[in-house]
Scaffold this active site. Sequence first.
Site: not given
Ligand code: GLU
Length: 429
Positions: A73, A97, A109, A193, A224, A357
């Site tokens: 993810k 995380k 990523k 976020t 954002n 997500s």
């Molecule tokens: N880009 C976000 C992060 O760094 C979340 C990515 C997602 O929702 O998969 O946590």
Amino acid sequence: MVQPSDIPKVIQEAQQRLDLIFERLSVCPDTKQRLSVPHRMVEAAIPVRMDDGSLQVFRGWRVQFDLTRGPGKGGIRFHPSVNRDEVTALSFWMAIKCAVVDLPYGGAKGGVRVDPKKLSLLELERLSRGYMRAMADVIGPEVDIPGPDMNTDERIMGWMSDEYDTLIRQRRPAVITGKPVAMGGSRGRTSATGEGAAQVLQIWTEQQNQQPEDLNIAIQGIGNAGYYFARAAKRLGFNVVAVSDSSGAVYSADGLDVDAIYEHKRKHRELKGVSAKKGGEVSSLSNSELLALDVDILALAALENQITQDNAGNVRAKWLLEIANGPVAADADSILLDNDIVVIPDVLANTGGVIVSYFEWLQNRSADYWTSEQVTERMQEVIRTQSQQCFELAEKEQLDLRSAAYMQGIRRIAESMDARGTQSDFKNK
Ligand code: GLU
């Protein structure tokens, strides 16, 4: 056998921050070895026909760092400085995380080296669809689920989702999250976020027996995440006194009208010239002046490595809230610690995005869609439980909050690795 030269430099650096945790947890060396090299890295060329008829080939990456706890993810970022090492490091932090907040995911990523501001809307669409075509073999609802990150939004997630459906000739919305609600996106994902970061801050404030009304906040970055954080923090009673973007910063001791500021930024694409205020004077500051403001909380919602050993000594805030990924460089940790500055780390503070997500993925898989209230309630529940566990662990183990969060995450990853293998059978022999 993994040789030291196999371990990417960025991961060696990341692991320096974790060495203490591996030692304290007396984690089996197998785990450390497993967490030192990415599971899979894909590097692709993405050819895009530009509006003027020329062809431009972009570089794109998807790195799945660890898939022990579930499918990969993590977001996809579009930025001119994206490179393989950055994506690798970010995929590693996604694994940590997701484990910190106990989501059933590994870490991944993606990224494309591009300045999206230089593309027309149609070029951006062709690039987004091209990325999905390049990566479709290694992603999937049970394999690796991308989502949004820097400079990628719900429209881009929507194009990618549509491209995937076209490729496999089926509807599979759970392949990607952060989509528009009209394409199976979750309510509350766009603000998640920032909202989540405000929740974590509120829980920490309660823990410290302080009142939000007595605390003021400066925010670096009003994109954002920074904007939704500012809105939520104000709603919870905190006083937002300064915000910045790459063109500069504004400050008002009486508090700022963040909605007016965001509107200005949306229209003019920068803060320059903004005159939003709630009363009293608004003054302009440089970015480095904002970072050195005498405020209670400095929220970092811009890029990586904003606080380094060179400017950490100037920070006067009591608490730093990491809304971006990696805004405090490792070389600044000891300076902040010596100055009694508490850092609420990214792997906890910015988890609201990936938590919602996860909810989107659940909704897509069950085809049962939740109300905004259900999303908010469940997000708050996850954030409260996991933040409290982390704060208690910090207290119990006498650790700073970053180390406590890493301990919470690494422990869970190590347990899953143990459960999947046989290493524990050898431990007592
Ligand atoms: N880009 C976000 C992060 O760094 C979340 C990515 C997602 O929702 O998969 O946590």
